[in-house]
Design an enzyme around this catalytic site. Structure first.
Site, PDB file in Angstrom:
ATOM      1  N   LYS A 120      23.745  31.447  69.712  1.00 18.08           N
ATOM      2  CA  LYS A 120      22.097  32.823  69.853  1.00 18.08           C
ATOM      3  C   LYS A 120      22.952  33.123  70.651  1.00 18.08           C
ATOM      4  O   LYS A 120      22.802  33.342  71.882  1.00 18.08           O
ATOM      5  CB  LYS A 120      20.505  32.913  69.549  1.00 18.08           C
ATOM      6  CG  LYS A 120      20.516  33.613  68.375  1.00 18.08           C
ATOM      7  CD  LYS A 120      18.586  33.709  68.442  1.00 18.08           C
ATOM      8  CE  LYS A 120      18.126  34.451  68.292  1.00 18.08           C
ATOM      9  NZ  LYS A 120      16.465  34.130  68.365  1.00 18.08           N
TER      10      LYS A 120
HETATM   11  C1  E4P Z   1      14.588  35.792  66.491  1.00 16.92           C
HETATM   12  O1  E4P Z   1      15.877  35.189  66.075  1.00 16.92           O
HETATM   13  C2  E4P Z   1      14.536  36.591  66.746  1.00 16.92           C
HETATM   14  O2  E4P Z   1      14.161  36.400  68.909  1.00 16.92           O
HETATM   15  C3  E4P Z   1      12.589  36.963  66.707  1.00 16.92           C
HETATM   16  O3  E4P Z   1      12.374  37.219  65.835  1.00 16.92           O
HETATM   17  C4  E4P Z   1      12.291  38.265  67.495  1.00 16.92           C
HETATM   18  O4  E4P Z   1      10.716  38.836  67.211  1.00 16.92           O
HETATM   19  P1  E4P Z   1      10.332  40.085  67.687  1.00 16.92           P
HETATM   20  O5  E4P Z   1      10.385  40.920  67.495  1.00 16.92           O
HETATM   21  O6  E4P Z   1       8.739  39.503  66.559  1.00 16.92           O
HETATM   22  O7  E4P Z   1      10.269  39.546  68.862  1.00 16.92           O
END
Ligand code: E4P
Length: 237
Positions: free
Chosen positions: A84
């Protein structure tokens, strides 16, 4: 549509895997910070043993070299690791190098369709627009999902739109209707999707009616036995 779990909590991942609806997992440094005891690498390896679907592991370096070092190390942990990488100039460069090396990437922190388009061009296999964080600042996060899904389809881009930062079951339905290829959900939202007050009430009511009927039948049969036992025996029998 694929459903990923947005967590680094092993027990939550095991539970959803048992439900038979788990297609992959996304983690990030904030989600890892909620766990305790093991290193990020140990947690990732554990997750890759539970699911054979993509498991996103996020780099924290902000320079290209650092991102490449972290990502290559993650990729060695298991074949289903997806690195990622945040949307940035350095992130694009790192994603394009990872693509050349055959390492899959998930471009994170996407807030516009244009950012998603660039990430797709750089070779990201997953594009993660953050719905909830846009809603938080009074913008409609779902618009970016709809736009990116359309752009990917029109230009036949080899990537998938992963609706991220999903906060409610309504987000999930909207992402599915928008044609998102994947959505990543916190465990709580998945549980909310399972339950409905009328479903839960109905299950209890059916069980209560079943128990009542069985009790009544048992009583009737007991009564019959007593009547037979109490009946006078016929002469000669
Ligand atoms: C996933 O890949 C993201 O990091 C995550 O969905 C972020 O979610 P949030 O905005 O609730 O922290």
């Amino acid at each position: 549509m694929k459903i990923f779990l947005d967590t680094a909590d092993i027990e939550e991942i095991r539970t959803v895997a048992r439900w038979g609806v788990l297609d992959g997992v996304t983690t990030n440094p904030s989600l890892f910070a909620k766990t305790s005891g093991s290193s990020y690498e140990e947690v990732l390896q554990e997750i890759t043993k539970i699911t054979s679907g993509p498991v996103s592991a996020e780099v924290v370096a902000e320079d290209v070299e650092g991102m490449l070092n972290e990502g290559r190390a993650f990729a060695k942990l298991a074949p289903n690791i997806v690195v990622k990488v945040p949307m940035s100039e350095e992130g694009l460069e790192a994603m394009s190098t990872f693509a050349e090396e055959g390492i899959k990437t998930n471009c994170t922190l996407i807030f516009t369709a244009n950012q998603g388009l660039l990430a797709a061009k750089a070779g990201a296999s997953l594009l993660s627009p953050f719905v909830g964080r846009l809603d938080d600042i009074n913008q409609d996060g779902m618009i970016v999902i709809r736009e990116l899904v359309e752009i990917v389809a029109i230009h036949e881009l080899e990537t998938e739109v992963l609706a991220a930062s999903i906060r409610t079951p309504v987000h999930m339905t909207q992402a599915a209707l928008a044609g998102a290829h994947v959505a990543t959900l916190p465990f709580k939202v998945l549980q909310q999707m399972v339950h409905h007050p009328l479903t839960d009430k109905g299950i209890k009511q059916f069980r209560a009616d079943w128990d009542k009927t069985r009790e009544a039948l048992a009583e009737q049969s007991q009564q019959k036995k007593q009547e037979v036992a109490a009946a006078p025996t016929q002469p000669g029998s």
